[in-house]
Design a protein around this motif. Structure first.
Motif, short mmCIF file in Angstrom:
data_model
loop_
_atom_site.label_atom_id
_atom_site.label_comp_id
_atom_site.label_asym_id
_atom_site.label_seq_id
_atom_site.Cartn_x
_atom_site.Cartn_y
_atom_site.Cartn_z
N GLN A 118 0.43 -1.25 0.12
CA GLN A 118 -0.30 -0.10 -0.09
C GLN A 118 0.45 1.71 -0.51
N LEU A 119 2.01 0.96 0.27
CA LEU A 119 3.20 2.45 0.81
C LEU A 119 3.29 2.55 -1.27
N TRP A 120 3.26 1.52 -2.34
CA TRP A 120 3.86 2.05 -3.79
C TRP A 120 2.22 1.33 -4.26
N PRO A 121 1.29 2.65 -3.83
CA PRO A 121 0.08 2.25 -5.08
C PRO A 121 0.56 2.06 -6.86
N GLY A 122 -0.23 1.32 -7.74
CA GLY A 122 -0.10 1.19 -9.32
C GLY A 122 1.80 1.19 -9.27
N TYR A 123 2.75 0.88 -8.35
CA TYR A 123 3.75 0.03 -8.53
C TYR A 123 4.07 -1.40 -7.75
N GLU A 124 3.18 -2.00 -7.00
CA GLU A 124 3.01 -3.94 -6.92
C GLU A 124 3.98 -4.03 -7.83
N SER A 125 3.33 -4.62 -9.25
CA SER A 125 3.85 -5.33 -9.67
C SER A 125 5.44 -5.09 -10.33
N LEU A 126 5.61 -3.86 -10.94
CA LEU A 126 7.33 -3.45 -11.27
C LEU A 126 7.84 -3.66 -9.93
N ILE A 127 7.74 -3.32 -8.53
CA ILE A 127 8.78 -3.25 -7.63
C ILE A 127 8.52 -5.60 -7.39
N ALA A 128 7.50 -6.20 -7.52
CA ALA A 128 7.58 -7.31 -7.80
C ALA A 128 8.48 -7.91 -8.58
N ASN A 129 8.51 -7.49 -9.83
CA ASN A 129 9.75 -8.34 -10.67
C ASN A 129 10.75 -7.41 -10.69
N GLY A 130 11.01 -6.10 -9.77
CA GLY A 130 12.29 -5.84 -9.50
C GLY A 130 12.96 -6.65 -8.31
N VAL A 131 11.68 -7.00 -7.45
CA VAL A 131 12.72 -8.04 -6.37
C VAL A 131 13.04 -9.62 -6.51
N THR A 132 12.19 -9.97 -8.00
CA THR A 132 11.96 -11.62 -8.55
C THR A 132 14.07 -11.03 -9.38
N GLY A 133 14.00 -10.28 -9.76
CA GLY A 133 14.94 -9.75 -11.32
C GLY A 133 16.19 -9.72 -10.31
N LEU A 134 15.96 -8.86 -8.99
CA LEU A 134 17.21 -8.87 -8.03
C LEU A 134 18.08 -10.61 -8.28
N ILE A 135 16.74 -11.34 -7.18
CA ILE A 135 17.16 -13.03 -6.77
C ILE A 135 17.62 -13.20 -8.18
N PHE A 136 17.34 -13.29 -8.95
CA PHE A 136 17.85 -14.16 -10.06
C PHE A 136 19.15 -13.62 -10.68
N ALA A 137 19.31 -12.19 -10.08
CA ALA A 137 20.63 -11.50 -10.62
C ALA A 137 21.63 -12.16 -9.62
N TYR A 138 21.04 -12.33 -8.24
CA TYR A 138 22.12 -13.06 -7.02
C TYR A 138 22.79 -14.98 -7.78
N LEU A 139 21.56 -15.21 -8.13
CA LEU A 139 21.70 -16.34 -8.59
C LEU A 139 22.90 -16.63 -9.63
N GLY A 140 22.73 -15.17 -10.23
CA GLY A 140 23.71 -15.64 -11.78
C GLY A 140 24.95 -15.20 -10.92
N CYS A 141 25.11 -14.82 -10.40
CA CYS A 141 26.36 -14.16 -9.92
C CYS A 141 27.00 -15.96 -8.89
N LEU A 142 25.91 -16.32 -8.27
CA LEU A 142 26.42 -17.16 -7.73
C LEU A 142 27.28 -18.74 -8.84
N SER A 143 26.54 -18.81 -9.81
CA SER A 143 26.62 -19.40 -10.94
C SER A 143 28.16 -19.02 -11.91
N LEU A 144 28.38 -18.13 -11.95
CA LEU A 144 29.96 -17.07 -12.43
C LEU A 144 30.37 -17.77 -11.23
#
Length: 458
Positions: A118-144
């Motif tokens: 509720q702190l970011w009305p209208g940006y929920e999907s963007l923030i959720a995708n951003g968190v998912t992207g950060l997790i993927f980036a972290y896992l990508g660094c582990l793979s590297l």
């Protein structure tokens, strides 16, 4: 049902690939559990089910069960991410704080996001995708990081596909694609990442099998060398046994013949002395056979390890020597406080009886015979020493001490079969220990043995 769109077809194809990857991981999960293949199997199985059934799920969202189905899909999606993080950390060599902690922390991240949306009305999907992207980036660094330690392109492919999620999200928002289209297209790099990890796993398994083969070949070579040494030792042992048995038997036969001749001649006194010599020879032969049987039995008997107080065991050994050789045989023994060790009590008693018996035997000609027993904690175990002030031995012949039938003193000076110290060595080595001795001629000797896994001294 309307025809599938291009993006839906891609999602279904990616889902089928993910299911295939899940089956492969599931097949090999028991071989190396520390690789986290079970977590990977759960990840790609859940993703494959959601992607292959994406069109059906999307249509069902508009049914009366749409709300419940939406919640179920969200739970399954977060659990998939949690399993992905747990499996990735295990597979890339980061087992701590543990897979379930990784799973729980992933859930905590998404729950925190939902509770504060509720702190970011209208940006929920963007923030959720951003968190998912950060997790993927972290896992990508582990793979590297894993790619730097292992050969092959699998980890590189996985890292590239995982890190592609953030640019894909940015491109989707720039092109005005909705969440459904983004979800369809994101299934493709995730499926390719799964293929990359599967390729890396196959390479790792090939390397593991190669190491196992090399290790097995080395073990076979070592075992072959040991068997050759054993065969050589047995041949030498058989030769020595034949010699040592033939000597007393030949002597007994010769003495018996002379004794019979003396009886025929009426010389009973001489015959009596000869038969006494035969009796002594038969006693020596009996002792030799008993020692041979003890030496053979030690190699086959199962060890019954238990905590044993060495102080009590030394006293029992001294009492055994008193009964066998007379009370004076055990008078000089001085015993320091000794620890408790894990050992086979009956076998270790044989060790102490042999060492104490030798110490008493070789020090009996001293003006004031003395035998001391003490122990010290050393190298994660306990070393027990038996010291005497007897005749000692030539230090240059120390290697022969624990060899069967090798005697450093003449039998006419000190009786024995030459098997006692060989028996000591065999028993101690079966306990995972080692033996040794130190001496100078005429200055006594110290024989010691070391055993692992000691407890607190008593």
């Amino acid at each position: 049902m309307p025809p599938l769109s291009f993006s839906e077809g891609f999602a279904i194809a990616a889902g089928l690939v993910q299911l295939f990857v899940a089956v492969v991981f599931l097949r090999f999960r028991h071989g190396r559990p520390e690789w986290g293949l079970g977590w990977w199997a759960v990840t790609f199985a859940a993703a494959g089910v959601m992607n292959t059934g994406a069109p059906v799920l999307l249509a069902a969202m508009h049914s009366p069960f749409g709300t419940s189905l939406n919640v179920l899909t969200m739970v399954l999606g977060i659990s998939t991410m949690g399993a992905l993080v747990a499996g990735s950390r295990l597979y890339t060599g980061h087992p701590r704080p543990g897979p379930w902690w990784s799973f729980a922390l992933t859930w905590l991240a998404y729950l925190s996001l939902m509770m504060t949306r509720q702190l970011w009305p209208g940006y929920e999907s963007l923030i959720a995708n951003g968190v998912t992207g950060l997790i993927f980036a972290y896992l990508g660094c582990l793979s590297l990081g894993a790619m730097r330690r292992e050969s092959g392109a699998g980890h590189g492919i996985a890292a590239a596909m995982l890190c592609l999620y953030i640019p894909m999200v940015a491109g989707a928002y720039a092109m005005g694609l909705d969440q459904v289209e983004l979800r369809y297209w994101s299934a493709v790099p995730f499926a390719l990442a799964g293929l990359g990890v599967m390729s890396a796993m196959m390479g790792r398994m090939r390397a593991h099998l190669r190491d196992l083969n090399e290790s097995l070949e080395q073990r076979v070579a070592d075992r072959t060398h040991e068997l050759r040494d054993i065969i050589s030792s047995l041949e030498s042992f058989n030769s020595m046994v034949s010699h040592d048995l033939r000597g007393p038997l030949g002597g007994m036969a010769g003495l018996s013949g002379v004794a019979l001749s003396a009886l025929d001649a009426g010389d009973t006194e001489r015959a009596r002395r000869l038969f006494q010599a035969v009796q002594a020879q038969s006693s020596n032969l009996s002792n030799l056979v008993a020692d041979l049987m003890a030496l053979a039995r030690v190699s086959n008997v199962a060890l019954l390890k238990q905590p044993v107080a060495l102080s009590e065991l030394v006293q029992e050994s001294v009492q055994h020597l008193e009964l066998s050789h007379g009370e004076g045989h055990a008078q000089p023994v001085q015993v320091a406080p000794l620890p408790v060790v894990a050992c086979d009590k009956a076998l270790l008693r044989q060790v102490l009886v042999n060492l104490l018996g030798n110490a008493l035997k070789f020090s009996r000609k001293a003006a004031r015979p003395q035998v001391r027993v003490w122990a010290e904690v050393r190298e994660g175990g306990v070393q027990v020493a038996v010291q005497d002030n007897g005749v000692g031995f030539d230090a240059t012949r120390q290697r022969d001490l624990f060899t069967p039938f090798k005697r450093l003193h003449e039998e006419r000076d000190f009786e024995g079969t030459g098997l006692g110290l060989a028996l000591v060595r065999r028993i101690v080595e079966r306990h995972g220990g080692r033996v040794g001795a130190e001496s100078q001629t005429g200055q006594g000797a110290t024989f010691w043995f070391w055993l692992p896994a000691t407890e607190t001294p008593i």
